[in-house]
Motif scaffolding. Structure first.
Motif, PDB file in Angstrom:
ATOM      1  N   VAL A 113       0.863  -1.191   0.000  1.00 24.70           N
ATOM      2  CA  VAL A 113       0.000   0.000   0.000  1.00 24.70           C
ATOM      3  C   VAL A 113       0.891   1.229   0.000  1.00 24.70           C
ATOM      4  O   VAL A 113       1.807   1.328   0.831  1.00 24.70           O
ATOM      5  N   ALA A 114       0.636   2.152  -0.916  1.00 24.51           N
ATOM      6  CA  ALA A 114       1.401   3.403  -0.969  1.00 24.51           C
ATOM      7  C   ALA A 114       0.444   4.572  -0.792  1.00 24.51           C
ATOM      8  O   ALA A 114      -0.619   4.614  -1.414  1.00 24.51           O
ATOM      9  N   MET A 115       0.822   5.501   0.084  1.00 29.60           N
ATOM     10  CA  MET A 115      -0.003   6.681   0.361  1.00 29.60           C
ATOM     11  C   MET A 115       0.602   7.910  -0.304  1.00 29.60           C
ATOM     12  O   MET A 115       1.821   8.118  -0.229  1.00 29.60           O
ATOM     13  N   SER A 116      -0.259   8.735  -0.868  1.00 25.13           N
ATOM     14  CA  SER A 116       0.238  10.008  -1.418  1.00 25.13           C
ATOM     15  C   SER A 116       0.478  10.991  -0.279  1.00 25.13           C
ATOM     16  O   SER A 116      -0.056  10.834   0.819  1.00 25.13           O
ATOM     17  N   ARG A 117       1.235  12.015  -0.578  1.00 25.31           N
ATOM     18  CA  ARG A 117       1.326  13.157   0.339  1.00 25.31           C
ATOM     19  C   ARG A 117      -0.050  13.826   0.360  1.00 25.31           C
ATOM     20  O   ARG A 117      -0.718  13.923  -0.668  1.00 25.31           O
ATOM     21  N   ASN A 118      -0.464  14.301   1.547  1.00 26.90           N
ATOM     22  CA  ASN A 118      -1.794  14.926   1.648  1.00 26.90           C
ATOM     23  C   ASN A 118      -1.927  16.144   0.728  1.00 26.90           C
ATOM     24  O   ASN A 118      -2.931  16.294   0.026  1.00 26.90           O
ATOM     25  N   GLN A 119      -0.899  17.014   0.740  1.00 29.22           N
ATOM     26  CA  GLN A 119      -1.024  18.238  -0.057  1.00 29.22           C
ATOM     27  C   GLN A 119      -1.033  17.914  -1.552  1.00 29.22           C
ATOM     28  O   GLN A 119      -1.732  18.568  -2.336  1.00 29.22           O
ATOM     29  N   TRP A 120      -0.316  16.887  -1.939  1.00 26.80           N
ATOM     30  CA  TRP A 120      -0.318  16.473  -3.353  1.00 26.80           C
ATOM     31  C   TRP A 120      -1.726  15.999  -3.740  1.00 26.80           C
ATOM     32  O   TRP A 120      -2.223  16.304  -4.826  1.00 26.80           O
ATOM     33  N   ALA A 121      -2.358  15.246  -2.824  1.00 24.37           N
ATOM     34  CA  ALA A 121      -3.731  14.783  -3.100  1.00 24.37           C
ATOM     35  C   ALA A 121      -4.671  15.983  -3.222  1.00 24.37           C
ATOM     36  O   ALA A 121      -5.537  16.019  -4.103  1.00 24.37           O
ATOM     37  N   ALA A 122      -4.485  16.976  -2.347  1.00 21.14           N
ATOM     38  CA  ALA A 122      -5.348  18.174  -2.416  1.00 21.14           C
ATOM     39  C   ALA A 122      -5.130  18.904  -3.742  1.00 21.14           C
ATOM     40  O   ALA A 122      -6.088  19.312  -4.407  1.00 21.14           O
ATOM     41  N   ASP A 123      -3.876  19.033  -4.143  1.00 18.53           N
ATOM     42  CA  ASP A 123      -3.561  19.755  -5.385  1.00 18.53           C
ATOM     43  C   ASP A 123      -4.054  19.002  -6.613  1.00 18.53           C
ATOM     44  O   ASP A 123      -4.275  19.598  -7.668  1.00 18.53           O
ATOM     45  N   ASN A 124      -4.194  17.684  -6.518  1.00 18.16           N
ATOM     46  CA  ASN A 124      -4.557  16.862  -7.682  1.00 18.16           C
ATOM     47  C   ASN A 124      -5.857  16.095  -7.453  1.00 18.16           C
ATOM     48  O   ASN A 124      -6.060  15.017  -8.013  1.00 18.16           O
ATOM     49  N   PHE A 125      -6.725  16.697  -6.658  1.00 20.10           N
ATOM     50  CA  PHE A 125      -7.931  15.995  -6.224  1.00 20.10           C
ATOM     51  C   PHE A 125      -8.886  15.721  -7.393  1.00 20.10           C
ATOM     52  O   PHE A 125      -9.634  14.752  -7.375  1.00 20.10           O
ATOM     53  N   HIS A 126      -8.860  16.576  -8.407  1.00 22.59           N
ATOM     54  CA  HIS A 126      -9.820  16.410  -9.508  1.00 22.59           C
ATOM     55  C   HIS A 126      -9.184  15.778 -10.747  1.00 22.59           C
ATOM     56  O   HIS A 126      -9.789  15.732 -11.811  1.00 22.59           O
ATOM     57  N   GLN A 127      -7.978  15.272 -10.593  1.00 24.34           N
ATOM     58  CA  GLN A 127      -7.346  14.559 -11.719  1.00 24.34           C
ATOM     59  C   GLN A 127      -8.045  13.213 -11.919  1.00 24.34           C
ATOM     60  O   GLN A 127      -8.677  12.682 -11.000  1.00 24.34           O
ATOM     61  N   SER A 128      -7.898  12.653 -13.106  1.00 26.52           N
ATOM     62  CA  SER A 128      -8.519  11.349 -13.375  1.00 26.52           C
ATOM     63  C   SER A 128      -7.794  10.273 -12.579  1.00 26.52           C
ATOM     64  O   SER A 128      -6.607  10.417 -12.228  1.00 26.52           O
ATOM     65  N   GLU A 129      -8.516   9.176 -12.327  1.00 29.60           N
ATOM     66  CA  GLU A 129      -7.926   8.071 -11.577  1.00 29.60           C
ATOM     67  C   GLU A 129      -6.689   7.528 -12.300  1.00 29.60           C
ATOM     68  O   GLU A 129      -5.675   7.229 -11.676  1.00 29.60           O
ATOM     69  N   SER A 130      -6.776   7.432 -13.636  1.00 30.61           N
ATOM     70  CA  SER A 130      -5.644   6.867 -14.380  1.00 30.61           C
ATOM     71  C   SER A 130      -4.411   7.771 -14.261  1.00 30.61           C
ATOM     72  O   SER A 130      -3.276   7.288 -14.138  1.00 30.61           O
ATOM     73  N   TRP A 131      -4.620   9.090 -14.239  1.00 28.11           N
ATOM     74  CA  TRP A 131      -3.500  10.024 -14.095  1.00 28.11           C
ATOM     75  C   TRP A 131      -2.849   9.865 -12.717  1.00 28.11           C
ATOM     76  O   TRP A 131      -1.618   9.838 -12.597  1.00 28.11           O
ATOM     77  N   VAL A 132      -3.685   9.746 -11.691  1.00 30.18           N
ATOM     78  CA  VAL A 132      -3.163   9.611 -10.326  1.00 30.18           C
ATOM     79  C   VAL A 132      -2.382   8.306 -10.196  1.00 30.18           C
ATOM     80  O   VAL A 132      -1.268   8.279  -9.651  1.00 30.18           O
ATOM     81  N   ILE A 133      -2.949   7.224 -10.731  1.00 33.08           N
ATOM     82  CA  ILE A 133      -2.266   5.918 -10.646  1.00 33.08           C
ATOM     83  C   ILE A 133      -0.914   5.985 -11.349  1.00 33.08           C
ATOM     84  O   ILE A 133       0.120   5.562 -10.817  1.00 33.08           O
ATOM     85  N   GLU A 134      -0.917   6.542 -12.547  1.00 30.95           N
ATOM     86  CA  GLU A 134       0.326   6.645 -13.325  1.00 30.95           C
ATOM     87  C   GLU A 134       1.387   7.435 -12.555  1.00 30.95           C
ATOM     88  O   GLU A 134       2.540   7.020 -12.443  1.00 30.95           O
ATOM     89  N   SER A 135       0.975   8.575 -11.974  1.00 33.82           N
ATOM     90  CA  SER A 135       1.939   9.414 -11.232  1.00 33.82           C
ATOM     91  C   SER A 135       2.478   8.676 -10.023  1.00 33.82           C
ATOM     92  O   SER A 135       3.692   8.686  -9.759  1.00 33.82           O
ATOM     93  N   MET A 136       1.573   8.049  -9.272  1.00 32.61           N
ATOM     94  CA  MET A 136       2.021   7.374  -8.044  1.00 32.61           C
ATOM     95  C   MET A 136       2.875   6.154  -8.386  1.00 32.61           C
ATOM     96  O   MET A 136       3.858   5.862  -7.686  1.00 32.61           O
ATOM     97  N   MET A 137       2.515   5.448  -9.455  1.00 30.21           N
ATOM     98  CA  MET A 137       3.283   4.253  -9.836  1.00 30.21           C
ATOM     99  C   MET A 137       4.705   4.624 -10.230  1.00 30.21           C
ATOM    100  O   MET A 137       5.660   3.928  -9.886  1.00 30.21           O
ATOM    101  N   GLN A 138       4.844   5.722 -10.961  1.00 32.09           N
ATOM    102  CA  GLN A 138       6.191   6.138 -11.377  1.00 32.09           C
ATOM    103  C   GLN A 138       7.053   6.457 -10.172  1.00 32.09           C
ATOM    104  O   GLN A 138       8.224   6.067 -10.089  1.00 32.09           O
ATOM    105  N   THR A 139       6.450   7.167  -9.208  1.00 30.65           N
ATOM    106  CA  THR A 139       7.205   7.514  -7.996  1.00 30.65           C
ATOM    107  C   THR A 139       7.546   6.258  -7.210  1.00 30.65           C
ATOM    108  O   THR A 139       8.674   6.092  -6.719  1.00 30.65           O
ATOM    109  N   LEU A 140       6.568   5.367  -7.105  1.00 29.21           N
ATOM    110  CA  LEU A 140       6.784   4.129  -6.353  1.00 29.21           C
ATOM    111  C   LEU A 140       7.899   3.295  -6.979  1.00 29.21           C
ATOM    112  O   LEU A 140       8.759   2.747  -6.273  1.00 29.21           O
TER     113      LEU A 140
END
Ligand SMILES: Cc1cc2nc3c(=O)[nH]c(=O)nc-3n(C[C@H](O)[C@H](O)[C@H](O)COP(=O)(O)OP(=O)(O)OC[C@H]3O[C@@H](n4cnc5c(N)ncnc54)[C@H](O)[C@@H]3O)c2cc1C
Length: 332
Positions: free
Chosen positions: A235-262
Motif C-alpha cells: 500500500v502506498a499513500m500520497s502526500r496529503n497536499q499532493w492529493a489536495a492539489d490533484n484531487f480532480h485529476q482522473s484516476e488513471s493520471w493519479v495511478i500513473e503518477s504514483m506508480m512512477q514515484t513508487l
C-alpha cells in the motif's frame, strides 16, 4: 431511557457507544456496508489491503488498556517492521521497529478492531444500521429526527452525536448547534491510497517506508504485518497536499503518477502487480493543530467527537470518544 443516535461507526463512534450503552439507548448509523471507518481494509481475494490507517501507537492509559485487551484476544499485534526513511528515492536511515515502542496493527486486518467492537455492541442490544447515510437532522417536537436522502425517517432521538470527519459534521448538524463554526474551521486533507497485489514476493530490504520530498508519504508492505496471509501486497499513500492539489485529476493520471514515484523507490518490480486499485480519501487526515477537545452542546443535546478533535490518529479517535462519553454522562 434517553435515546442517542451516533452517526459514524468508525473507532470513535463505536467506542462512544460502548461507553454510554449502559445508561442510554444507542443506535449507530453507518453509511458504508461495514464498520470501522478509516481503520479500513479492502479485500480483493486473495489480497487484503489496509488502505486507511497503517498502524497505531499508544500513549493514553485507557487506550493502552483497550489495546492490551485486543492483544490478549488476538485482534492486535505488534508490527516489528524493517522501517526506513526515504528522501526522494534514496533510503537515508533504517531501523527495526521493536516491542519497546510497539507499532500496533489490527489482526488479521485493520478493520478487525471495529468489527470486534460492533460484535460486542450487538450483544448489548445496540443497533448498528449499516448502509444508512444520515443526510438531515430536523427538530421534531422535543426530539431530533434523522432522515436519509430519500426522506425516510430514521428515528427520533433525544441526543445526536456525530463521530465523522468535521467537515461532514458541519454539513449535517442543525444550524442551532453552538459549535457549527468550530466544525467548519477544522481542516482535514485528502489522501490517495494505491493498493498493489503481486504473485511473487517483493524483493525489498524494508517493510515500511516514511517518504519525504516525494509525491508519496508512506509505503507499507501490507503482507509483512502480523496475521496476514502470504499473498504479497503493498500500500502506498500520497502526500496529503499532493492529493489536495490533484484531487480532480482522473484516476488513471493519479495511478500513473504514483506508480512512477513508487517504482523510483521500490524498483520496476512494482509494475508487475496482478491487482492494482486506488482509494481516494476525501477527509483522510486532520492537521496537527486540532482543537484538543470534543464538542458538546448540552442545551441542544448535540455533540461531536472524532480523531480531528485531538490529532488525527487512531488513538485520538478513541480518546475523543472517552472524553465525550464522560461529558454526556455528566450532562445526563
Ligand atoms: C489513508 C489514511 C492513513 C492513515 N494512517 C494512519 C496511521 O498510520 N496511524 C494512525 O494512527 N492514524 C492513521 N489514519 C487516521 C485514522 O484512520 C483515523 O484517525 C481514525 O480511524 C478516525 O476514526 P474516527 O472514528 O474518528 O473516524 P472515521 O474512521 O472516519 O469514522 C467515521 C465513519 O462515519 C461514517 N459516516 C460519515 N458520514 C456519515 C453519515 N452522514 N451517515 C452515516 N455514516 C457516516 C463513515 O463511513 C465512517 O465509517 C489514517 C487515515 C487515512 C485515511
Amino acid at each position: 431511557m434517553k435515546k442517542v443516535a451516533i452517526i459514524g461507526a468508525g473507532l470513535s463512534g463505536l467506542t462512544l457507544a460502548q461507553h454510554i450503552a449502559d445508561i442510554v439507548e444507542v443506535t449507530v448509523f453507518e453509511k458504508f456496508h461495514q464498520v470501522s471507518g478509516r481503520m479500513a481494509t479492502r479485500v480483493h481475494a486473495p489480497y487484503t489491503f489496509d488502505h486507511g490507517a497503517q498502524f497505531f501507537t499508544v500513549k493514553h492509559p485507557e487506550f493502552a488498556a483497550f489495546v492490551h485487551h485486543l492483544t490478549q484476544v488476538g485482534l492486535v499485534g505488534s508490527w516489528d517492521a524493517r522501517f526506513v526513511e526515504v528522501d526522494g528515492t534514496q533510503v537515508k536511515k533504517s531501523r527495526a521497529w521493536e516491542e519497546t515502542f510497539p507499532h500496533y496493527v489490527g489482526m488479521p486486518d485493520m478493520a478487525s478492531v471495529g468489527q470486534y467492537l460492533a460484535a460486542q455492541l450487538l450483544q448489548k442490544n445496540v443497533a448498528i444500521r449499516v448502509n444508512t447515510q444520515v443526510t438531515n437532522i430536523q427538530k421534531h417536537e422535543a426530539k431530533w429526527r434523522l432522515m436519509d436522502a430519500s426522506d425516510n425517517v430514521l428515528g427520533n432521538y433525544d441526543w445526536v452525536v456525530t463521530a465523522i470527519p468535521a467537515a461532514q459534521a458541519a454539513n449535517l448538524m442543525p444550524s442551532s448547534y453552538t459549535h457549527l463554526s468550530t466544525l467548519g474551521s477544522v481542516v482535514m486533507l485528502p489522501c490517495y491510497a494505491l493498493m498493489l497485489g503481486f504473485e511473487q514476493a517483493l524483493n525489498l530490504t524494508w517493510d515500511a517506508a516514511h517518504v519525504t520530498n516525494s509525491t508519496l508519504s508512506w509505503i507499507s508492505v501490507n503482507s509483512s504485518k502480523p496475521g496476514r496471509n502470504m499473498h504479497s501486497s503493498l500500500v502506498a499513500m500520497s502526500r496529503n497536499q499532493w492529493a489536495a492539489d490533484n484531487f480532480h485529476q482522473s484516476e488513471s493520471w493519479v495511478i500513473e503518477s504514483m506508480m512512477q514515484t513508487l517504482a523510483g523507490i521500490a524498483g520496476d518490480q512494482v509494475m508487475q502487480s496482478k491487482v492494482l486499485q486506488l482509494k481516494k480519501w476525501h477527509y483522510a487526515n486532520a492537521q496537527k493543530s486540532a482543537l484538543g477537545h470534543v464538542l458538546i452542546d448540552s442545551g441542544q443535546q448535540l455533540a461531536s467527537c472524532g480523531d480531528w478533535c485531538i490529532s488525527g490518529r487512531v488513538e485520538s479517535a478513541f480518546v475523543s470518544a472517552i472524553q465525550l462519553s464522560q461529558a454526556i454522562r455528566s450532562a445526563l
